[in-house]
Design a protein around this motif. Structure first.
Motif, PDB file in Angstrom:
ATOM      1  N   THR A  85     -11.618  11.378   4.319  1.00 40.33           N
ATOM      2  CA  THR A  85     -11.352  10.685   3.185  1.00 40.33           C
ATOM      3  C   THR A  85     -10.472   9.353   3.822  1.00 40.33           C
ATOM      4  N   ARG A  86     -10.849   8.350   2.937  1.00 40.94           N
ATOM      5  CA  ARG A  86     -10.204   7.042   3.205  1.00 40.94           C
ATOM      6  C   ARG A  86      -9.078   6.950   2.110  1.00 40.94           C
ATOM      7  N   LYS A  87      -7.933   6.203   2.365  1.00 37.12           N
ATOM      8  CA  LYS A  87      -6.823   6.263   1.486  1.00 37.12           C
ATOM      9  C   LYS A  87      -6.368   4.703   1.467  1.00 37.12           C
ATOM     10  N   ILE A  88      -6.371   4.229   0.120  1.00 39.24           N
ATOM     11  CA  ILE A  88      -5.729   2.799  -0.073  1.00 39.24           C
ATOM     12  C   ILE A  88      -4.407   3.289  -0.916  1.00 39.24           C
ATOM     13  N   LEU A  89      -3.547   2.482  -0.542  1.00 34.36           N
ATOM     14  CA  LEU A  89      -2.052   2.279  -1.282  1.00 34.36           C
ATOM     15  C   LEU A  89      -2.168   0.783  -1.885  1.00 34.36           C
ATOM     16  N   LEU A  90      -2.130   1.067  -3.401  1.00 40.50           N
ATOM     17  CA  LEU A  90      -2.009   0.023  -4.245  1.00 40.50           C
ATOM     18  C   LEU A  90      -0.968  -0.133  -4.983  1.00 40.50           C
ATOM     19  N   THR A  91       0.126  -1.055  -4.978  1.00 40.60           N
ATOM     20  CA  THR A  91       1.297  -1.229  -5.481  1.00 40.60           C
ATOM     21  C   THR A  91       1.863  -2.633  -5.483  1.00 40.60           C
ATOM     22  N   GLY A  92       2.995  -2.619  -6.361  1.00 38.85           N
ATOM     23  CA  GLY A  92       3.809  -3.933  -6.269  1.00 38.85           C
ATOM     24  C   GLY A  92       5.403  -3.560  -6.030  1.00 38.85           C
ATOM     25  N   GLN A  93       5.546  -2.244  -5.943  1.00 38.98           N
ATOM     26  CA  GLN A  93       6.677  -1.887  -5.667  1.00 38.98           C
ATOM     27  C   GLN A  93       7.178  -1.056  -4.555  1.00 38.98           C
ATOM     28  N   ALA A  94       6.340  -1.163  -3.488  1.00 35.98           N
ATOM     29  CA  ALA A  94       6.825  -0.354  -2.322  1.00 35.98           C
ATOM     30  C   ALA A  94       7.707  -0.900  -1.401  1.00 35.98           C
ATOM     31  N   THR A  95       8.682  -0.313  -1.070  1.00 37.71           N
ATOM     32  CA  THR A  95       9.482  -0.969   0.070  1.00 37.71           C
ATOM     33  C   THR A  95       8.944  -1.016   1.340  1.00 37.71           C
ATOM     34  N   HIS A  96       9.421  -1.855   2.197  1.00 35.17           N
ATOM     35  CA  HIS A  96       9.043  -1.677   3.792  1.00 35.17           C
ATOM     36  C   HIS A  96       9.004  -0.410   4.027  1.00 35.17           C
ATOM     37  N   ALA A  97       9.956   0.396   3.959  1.00 35.15           N
ATOM     38  CA  ALA A  97      10.051   1.618   4.410  1.00 35.15           C
ATOM     39  C   ALA A  97       8.798   2.865   3.748  1.00 35.15           C
ATOM     40  N   ASP A  98       8.533   2.512   2.716  1.00 33.35           N
ATOM     41  CA  ASP A  98       7.632   3.255   2.095  1.00 33.35           C
ATOM     42  C   ASP A  98       6.307   2.754   2.541  1.00 33.35           C
ATOM     43  N   THR A  99       6.297   1.560   2.989  1.00 33.95           N
ATOM     44  CA  THR A  99       4.766   0.987   3.548  1.00 33.95           C
ATOM     45  C   THR A  99       4.753   1.666   4.865  1.00 33.95           C
ATOM     46  N   ILE A 100       5.834   1.869   5.654  1.00 30.95           N
ATOM     47  CA  ILE A 100       5.835   2.364   7.109  1.00 30.95           C
ATOM     48  C   ILE A 100       5.472   3.694   6.990  1.00 30.95           C
ATOM     49  N   THR A 101       6.018   4.695   5.911  1.00 30.79           N
ATOM     50  CA  THR A 101       5.591   5.890   5.918  1.00 30.79           C
ATOM     51  C   THR A 101       4.412   6.031   5.496  1.00 30.79           C
ATOM     52  N   ALA A 102       3.710   5.248   4.625  1.00 32.52           N
ATOM     53  CA  ALA A 102       2.309   5.392   4.241  1.00 32.52           C
ATOM     54  C   ALA A 102       1.413   5.356   5.413  1.00 32.52           C
ATOM     55  N   ILE A 103       1.691   4.242   6.205  1.00 36.12           N
ATOM     56  CA  ILE A 103       1.064   4.147   7.572  1.00 36.12           C
ATOM     57  C   ILE A 103       1.041   5.460   8.479  1.00 36.12           C
ATOM     58  N   ASN A 104       2.220   5.641   8.624  1.00 36.42           N
ATOM     59  CA  ASN A 104       2.457   6.652   9.709  1.00 36.42           C
ATOM     60  C   ASN A 104       2.371   8.091   9.312  1.00 36.42           C
ATOM     61  N   THR A 105       2.358   8.257   8.163  1.00 35.39           N
ATOM     62  CA  THR A 105       2.436   9.605   7.528  1.00 35.39           C
ATOM     63  C   THR A 105       1.009  10.016   7.048  1.00 35.39           C
ATOM     64  N   ALA A 106       1.028   8.981   5.850  1.00 35.95           N
ATOM     65  CA  ALA A 106      -0.481   9.271   5.085  1.00 35.95           C
ATOM     66  C   ALA A 106      -1.561   8.861   5.741  1.00 35.95           C
ATOM     67  N   GLY A 107      -1.431   8.092   6.802  1.00 39.54           N
ATOM     68  CA  GLY A 107      -2.513   7.484   7.342  1.00 39.54           C
ATOM     69  C   GLY A 107      -3.523   6.634   6.548  1.00 39.54           C
ATOM     70  N   ILE A 108      -2.651   5.661   5.648  1.00 39.99           N
ATOM     71  CA  ILE A 108      -3.740   4.958   4.744  1.00 39.99           C
ATOM     72  C   ILE A 108      -4.465   3.942   5.675  1.00 39.99           C
ATOM     73  N   ASP A 109      -5.568   3.575   5.056  1.00 35.61           N
ATOM     74  CA  ASP A 109      -6.555   2.693   5.563  1.00 35.61           C
ATOM     75  C   ASP A 109      -6.411   1.296   5.129  1.00 35.61           C
ATOM     76  N   HIS A 110      -5.657   1.087   4.045  1.00 40.19           N
ATOM     77  CA  HIS A 110      -5.491  -0.335   3.474  1.00 40.19           C
ATOM     78  C   HIS A 110      -4.378  -0.515   2.517  1.00 40.19           C
ATOM     79  N   TYR A 111      -3.847  -1.261   2.390  1.00 41.84           N
ATOM     80  CA  TYR A 111      -2.569  -1.489   1.480  1.00 41.84           C
ATOM     81  C   TYR A 111      -2.995  -2.801   0.548  1.00 41.84           C
ATOM     82  N   PHE A 112      -2.902  -2.825  -0.624  1.00 45.80           N
ATOM     83  CA  PHE A 112      -2.975  -3.945  -1.443  1.00 45.80           C
ATOM     84  C   PHE A 112      -1.758  -3.989  -2.386  1.00 45.80           C
ATOM     85  N   GLU A 113      -1.137  -5.308  -2.482  1.00 44.93           N
ATOM     86  CA  GLU A 113      -0.152  -5.551  -3.206  1.00 44.93           C
ATOM     87  C   GLU A 113      -0.591  -5.886  -4.564  1.00 44.93           C
ATOM     88  N   LYS A 114       0.129  -5.592  -5.829  1.00 42.97           N
ATOM     89  CA  LYS A 114      -0.371  -6.178  -7.071  1.00 42.97           C
ATOM     90  C   LYS A 114       0.167  -7.461  -7.246  1.00 42.97           C
TER      91      LYS A 114
END
Length: 158
Positions: A85-114
């Motif tokens: 399953t592919r994962k996309i994080l879509l947000t306008g409020q994630a911190t830099h640390a949140d984004t790093i966690t999303a990449i390293n822990t959640a294995g997101i495939d793509h990130y979009f800012e609102k």
């Protein structure tokens, strides 16, 4: 043809409606489901999995009551049923640390800012669904008219 699903989650109905509208061209071959919480997503995924359906992509907001999007996507990535399953994080409020966690822990495939661009999210979801079809070993010919031609060509060359 196996049933493919995309699940979108955001606690703000207007944002969720915008994502659903942007993905409307994919409705010809995908079931696109909407949820307003991480717990609702987990329940839906359990139900779809029990019915033998495929969850190709999850598009998640980050800041939500209860579990954050990063927590949700991390939980999905740790569940053996959803390894492709592919994962996309879509947000306008994630911190830099949140984004790093999303990449390293959640294995997101793509990130979009609102706010995102409609064409961009549509193209990325189509490409990720194409990758899912190939990685999961599904017969791509059933979906050929709807898949991303560039991703499909690269996968067939490999």
């Amino acid at each position: 043809m196996d049933k493919l699903n995309v699940i979108c989650v955001d606690d703000q109905r207007e944002v969720l409606s915008a994502v659903m509208q942007d993905l409307e061209p994919l409705y010809a071959f995908l079931s696109v489901e909407d949820c307003e919480s991480a717990d609702e997503v987990i329940d839906l995924m359990d139900e779809l999995d029990a019915e033998g359906e495929h969850i190709a992509v999850v598009v998640s907001d980050h800041v939500m009551p209860g579990k954050t999007g990063v927590e949700l996507l991390t939980e999905i990535s740790k569940d053996g049923r959803y390894t492709h399953t592919r994962k996309i994080l879509l947000t306008g409020q994630a911190t830099h640390a949140d984004t790093i966690t999303a990449i390293n822990t959640a294995g997101i495939d793509h990130y979009f800012e609102k706010p995102w661009k409609s064409d961009d999210i549509l193209a990325v979801v189509r490409a990720l669904v194409t990758e899912y079809v190939f990685d999961h070993g599904l017969d791509y010919r059933s979906y050929q008219l709807h898949l991303d031609p560039e991703v499909m060509l690269n996968r067939l060359k490999a």
